[in-house]
Motif scaffolding. Structure first.
Motif, PDB file in Angstrom:
ATOM      1  N   ALA A   1       0.835  -1.203   0.000  1.00  0.00           N
ATOM      2  CA  ALA A   1       0.000   0.000   0.000  1.00  0.00           C
ATOM      3  C   ALA A   1       0.868   1.251   0.000  1.00  0.00           C
ATOM      4  N   GLY A   2       1.985   1.200   0.744  1.00  0.00           N
ATOM      5  CA  GLY A   2       2.905   2.323   0.753  1.00  0.00           C
ATOM      6  C   GLY A   2       3.506   2.578  -0.617  1.00  0.00           C
ATOM      7  N   SER A   3       3.887   1.502  -1.319  1.00  0.00           N
ATOM      8  CA  SER A   3       4.443   1.653  -2.668  1.00  0.00           C
ATOM      9  C   SER A   3       3.420   2.261  -3.622  1.00  0.00           C
ATOM     10  N   SER A   4       2.162   1.797  -3.494  1.00  0.00           N
ATOM     11  CA  SER A   4       1.109   2.326  -4.349  1.00  0.00           C
ATOM     12  C   SER A   4       0.896   3.819  -4.094  1.00  0.00           C
ATOM     13  N   LEU A   5       0.921   4.230  -2.828  1.00  0.00           N
ATOM     14  CA  LEU A   5       0.750   5.637  -2.490  1.00  0.00           C
ATOM     15  C   LEU A   5       1.885   6.477  -3.052  1.00  0.00           C
ATOM     16  N   LEU A   6       3.119   5.996  -2.941  1.00  0.00           N
ATOM     17  CA  LEU A   6       4.273   6.730  -3.467  1.00  0.00           C
ATOM     18  C   LEU A   6       4.148   6.953  -4.966  1.00  0.00           C
ATOM     19  N   ILE A   7       3.721   5.927  -5.686  1.00  0.00           N
ATOM     20  CA  ILE A   7       3.578   6.047  -7.140  1.00  0.00           C
ATOM     21  C   ILE A   7       2.508   7.084  -7.487  1.00  0.00           C
ATOM     22  N   LYS A   8       1.416   7.101  -6.734  1.00  0.00           N
ATOM     23  CA  LYS A   8       0.352   8.063  -6.996  1.00  0.00           C
ATOM     24  C   LYS A   8       0.809   9.490  -6.698  1.00  0.00           C
ATOM     25  N   LEU A   9       1.604   9.651  -5.633  1.00  0.00           N
ATOM     26  CA  LEU A   9       2.136  10.984  -5.330  1.00  0.00           C
ATOM     27  C   LEU A   9       3.078  11.453  -6.429  1.00  0.00           C
TER      28      LEU A   9
ATOM     29  N   LEU B   1       4.100  15.480  -7.003  1.00  0.00           N
ATOM     30  CA  LEU B   1       4.349  15.969  -5.642  1.00  0.00           C
ATOM     31  C   LEU B   1       5.676  15.491  -5.081  1.00  0.00           C
ATOM     32  N   ILE B   2       6.183  14.357  -5.572  1.00  0.00           N
ATOM     33  CA  ILE B   2       7.458  13.819  -5.099  1.00  0.00           C
ATOM     34  C   ILE B   2       8.231  13.279  -6.294  1.00  0.00           C
ATOM     35  N   GLY B   3       9.514  13.024  -6.066  1.00  0.00           N
ATOM     36  CA  GLY B   3      10.343  12.378  -7.076  1.00  0.00           C
ATOM     37  C   GLY B   3      10.950  11.116  -6.496  1.00  0.00           C
ATOM     38  N   LEU B   4      10.617   9.969  -7.048  1.00  0.00           N
ATOM     39  CA  LEU B   4      11.115   8.695  -6.542  1.00  0.00           C
ATOM     40  C   LEU B   4      12.413   8.313  -7.226  1.00  0.00           C
ATOM     41  N   PRO B   5      13.266   7.521  -6.559  1.00  0.00           N
ATOM     42  CA  PRO B   5      14.471   7.022  -7.218  1.00  0.00           C
ATOM     43  C   PRO B   5      14.101   6.083  -8.366  1.00  0.00           C
ATOM     44  N   LYS B   6      15.006   5.902  -9.287  1.00  0.00           N
ATOM     45  CA  LYS B   6      14.747   5.014 -10.416  1.00  0.00           C
ATOM     46  C   LYS B   6      14.555   3.587  -9.918  1.00  0.00           C
ATOM     47  N   ARG B   7      13.734   2.839 -10.640  1.00  0.00           N
ATOM     48  CA  ARG B   7      13.535   1.436 -10.289  1.00  0.00           C
ATOM     49  C   ARG B   7      14.832   0.652 -10.474  1.00  0.00           C
TER      50      ARG B   7
END
Length: 316
Positions: free
Chosen positions: A56-64, A69-75
């Motif tokens: 659920a946390g991963s899903s929320l991060l992707i939606k943000l 709103l945020i920038g995630l590190p590369k997969r």
């Protein structure tokens, strides 16, 4: 001014977004999964059994991230394909003898709960990939899988239960849920996402009998696996393919229809078949408690509908 966004049933304000941004910037070496785990732990986002909700946390991060709103590190590796394919299309598949005996000659049935780590789950998966018109996708979140056999040990069919649909107007109106209540109690519902009687099995009344057996045991199985029961089962019946006769015979109730849209449709230009939304209670004890607590409810047209309505009113 603080902007509040409702994502996955959680209110995400500017302060929460800033916290996620700090979490990412202070740990540049972390993977996406590590960030999701840390986020779930910081927000005490856990299942009823105490396990961190990293999916659920991963899903929320992707939606943000999709909202900018945020920038995630590369997969670090490609995500697994959710659509499961045949193990090896070239391998010969057994052609079982037809099963056409009367139902009473097959009883008692054995209904085996399966997890993805058990060897027989691979067989269940192949049945669904080969014979169910929707195929099979990898399960995300809470789910239960069952394989049914007759008294001789022959496979008859299978069923999968997973997360309930987030927002369905006919169901939510029937229960009387508002947005906050649904967000809090959606885990009390599960979706019968797949139900299959194998194509060589032609036994009258088998499907409704199996559905009734599954309905009676599902709440206890869910409680044992996840630490909380489910009180209602929903399913969507494609009206262009099926009449839903076995569900009605098992005392499920049609509470409305979908609008022919998908959850990804934001511009009203995606058309999919209209489906009947059919519901059934799960578990006798919870049902009796709910009915006892809901004597104020107005009677519905039929006894079955009235009892289910009283139970759902107890949730609201």
């Amino acid at each position: 001014m603080n902007t509040v966004r409702h994502i996955q049933g959680r209110a995400i304000g500017d302060e929460e977004v800033a916290f996620v941004c700090r979490l990412i910037s202070e740990h540049p070496q972390w993977s996406r999964n590590q960030i999701a785990l840390a986020l779930a732990e910081a927000w005490n986002w856990r299942t009823a059994t105490g396990r961190l909700k990293n999916f659920a946390g991963s899903s929320l991060l992707i939606k943000l991230e999709k909202r900018g709103l945020i920038g995630l590190p590369k997969r670090r590796q490609a995500p697994p394909q959710r659509l499961i394919r045949l193990a090896d299309p070239e391998l010969p598949w057994p052609d079982p003898e037809p099963i056409t005996q009367p139902l009473h000659e097959l009883l008692p049935l054995t209904i085996e709960p399966l997890s993805t780590k058990q060897p027989r789950y691979a067989l269940l998966a192949q049945y669904l990939v080969r014979y169910h018109y929707l195929g099979l996708r990898r399960s995300v979140g809470e789910n239960m899988a069952y394989l049914a056999r007759d008294r001789q040990g022959r496979d008859l069919g299978c069923a999968l239960f997973g997360a309930a649909a987030w927002r369905v107007n006919p169901r939510d109106k029937f229960i009387g849920w508002d947005e906050p209540t649904r967000a809090e109690r959606l885990s009390w519902i599960t979706n019968n996402v797949r139900f299959l009687i194998l194509p060589w099995v032609r036994v009258p009344h088998l499907a409704s009998h199996l559905l009734a057996r599954l309905t009676r045991r599902l709440a206890a199985d869910w409680l044992a696996k996840y630490g909380h029961p489910v009180h209602l089962i929903e399913t969507f019946v494609d009206r262009s393919r099926f009449k839903g006769t076995c569900y009605r015979a098992a005392n499920w109730i049609c509470v409305g229809q979908t609008q022919g849209r998908t959850r990804q449709d934001r511009t009203h230009d995606i058309s999919v078949p209209v489906k009947d939304l059919t519901c059934m209670r799960s578990g006798q004890a919870a049902f009796r408690r709910a009915v006892a607590a809901a004597t104020h409810m107005t009677c519905r047209a039929s006894i079955r509908t009235r009892c289910l309505s009283m139970k759902l009113a107890y949730w609201a």
